[in-house]
Design an enzyme around this catalytic site. Sequence first.
Site, short mmCIF file in Angstrom:
data_model
loop_
_atom_site.label_atom_id
_atom_site.label_comp_id
_atom_site.label_asym_id
_atom_site.label_seq_id
_atom_site.Cartn_x
_atom_site.Cartn_y
_atom_site.Cartn_z
N TYR B 178 0.76 -1.24 -0.47
CA TYR B 178 0.24 -0.13 0.14
C TYR B 178 1.28 1.17 0.54
O TYR B 178 1.57 1.58 0.56
CB TYR B 178 -1.02 -0.01 0.89
CG TYR B 178 -2.02 -1.30 1.19
CD1 TYR B 178 -1.60 -2.73 1.22
CD2 TYR B 178 -3.40 -1.01 1.28
CE1 TYR B 178 -2.52 -3.05 2.01
CE2 TYR B 178 -4.20 -2.08 1.40
CZ TYR B 178 -3.84 -2.82 1.48
OH TYR B 178 -4.86 -4.29 1.35
N HIS B 186 -5.82 2.59 -1.11
CA HIS B 186 -6.07 0.91 -1.75
C HIS B 186 -4.39 -0.18 -2.34
O HIS B 186 -3.53 1.23 -2.31
CB HIS B 186 -6.78 1.35 -3.20
CG HIS B 186 -8.09 1.52 -3.52
ND1 HIS B 186 -8.87 0.22 -2.38
CD2 HIS B 186 -9.33 1.93 -3.42
CE1 HIS B 186 -10.39 0.15 -2.62
NE2 HIS B 186 -10.69 1.88 -3.14
N LYS B 215 -4.42 -2.67 -9.65
CA LYS B 215 -2.41 -2.53 -9.62
C LYS B 215 -1.52 -3.63 -10.48
O LYS B 215 -1.47 -3.86 -11.78
CB LYS B 215 -2.48 -4.33 -8.63
CG LYS B 215 -3.73 -4.01 -7.30
CD LYS B 215 -3.52 -5.08 -6.29
CE LYS B 215 -4.73 -4.49 -5.24
NZ LYS B 215 -5.51 -3.20 -5.67
#
Lengths: 123, 261
Positions: B178, B186, B215
């Site tokens: 993170y 997020h 991601k």
Amino acid sequence: MQESNRFSGKLSKEQVMQNLTDYNAWSSVEEHEACIQGKPTVILTGIPPKKLVGSDQEKQLEWVVPLDIARGELDVGEINCWFSEIERISGHRPGRITLGTQNDDSTIVYYFVHDGIVKPQRN
Amino acid sequence: MEVEGEETECSMILLPLIGDRVMIFDVEDVKKLRKLGILGVLTGTLPSAPQQNVFHGIPLELGIYEVIWLVENGYGTIVDSLKMHEEVEKQSKSEMSRQNRERVIGDFTHIPNSPAVNSVHSNDPVGAVGLREFIVSRCPTNEALRALLTDYFVFRSVRQNGYQVMPGLRFGGDMIAYPGDPLRYHSHLIVRPLRGPVNLLDIVAGGRLATGVKKVWVIGGLLQEDKTKIQEITIEEESIDQILESEVKPISFSIEWAGFG
């Protein structure tokens, strides 16, 4: 596995080039001779029809490494070698390269490999 | 417990080793760790909401990389919880009467968790466990030790990039990272430390999953030179501390779906 290993390199290079040119409408797709961990390999360059990522420049030259998925494994040393070979060829180490992975059913998928740790793209 | 302010800042966080886990029962320590970006995993039931398992309370269980990082950076000391408590017990017996130690509240006898004895919150606590001893107790073979160190260097480099790290099972990785406190952000990275080569199909799967959840999939491993350094370490020698201090730097690459093709 063993069977398709014989083809790695040559076949994937040609199919990836064709896929880039004819399917994805890239222009100026060219081959460059490279030597990765003592083995002769080909790295491709080309220009995508539009920016791949918002932050790219227009008509940005893209480096593509064609790979046959049947070769199985890859280690960080080899990926690092791609970057340094491209640096040798072009004079600078790119921020990212594109992996063109070909399966034995001729499916080709493209993945970005960024040098170092990067943030995910905003989209 | 009652130490506050500056004294707390400079004192080490005690990392009690209970069995083979490091578990923190002191909420103040949990807060200090959180400020350092060391998150751990809360594993206890909340007494006020025992019928659910979404929110948890103390104890906070720390991962092995987190413990190594804390000790390496001088924020914490590992202590053998049993030895420490036995010692405290001994001192308490000689120093105060049993009535003083145990307060009777209603029908319950109250025994403090961390008795406020001087030896506990000092920089050289009773029952201290050395980092090398701790690592070797978790990795009885050379192979296991080398694997642990490789993973740890990847963990450390992700932290050095300003990320806070949590276990990664939720997204099919070894760690997720993170950009700040996980309650506010997020995660950005799904991290896979590499002890050897990575399967190409894993790159495709990992990259696709990561891109699908906004991601990137990060692989980190050692180049040959550093691998050689790690291969020379054995559990017998004293050099684990040296290796931690040495400039072993993993190399990382971030993988995501290219969005065409």
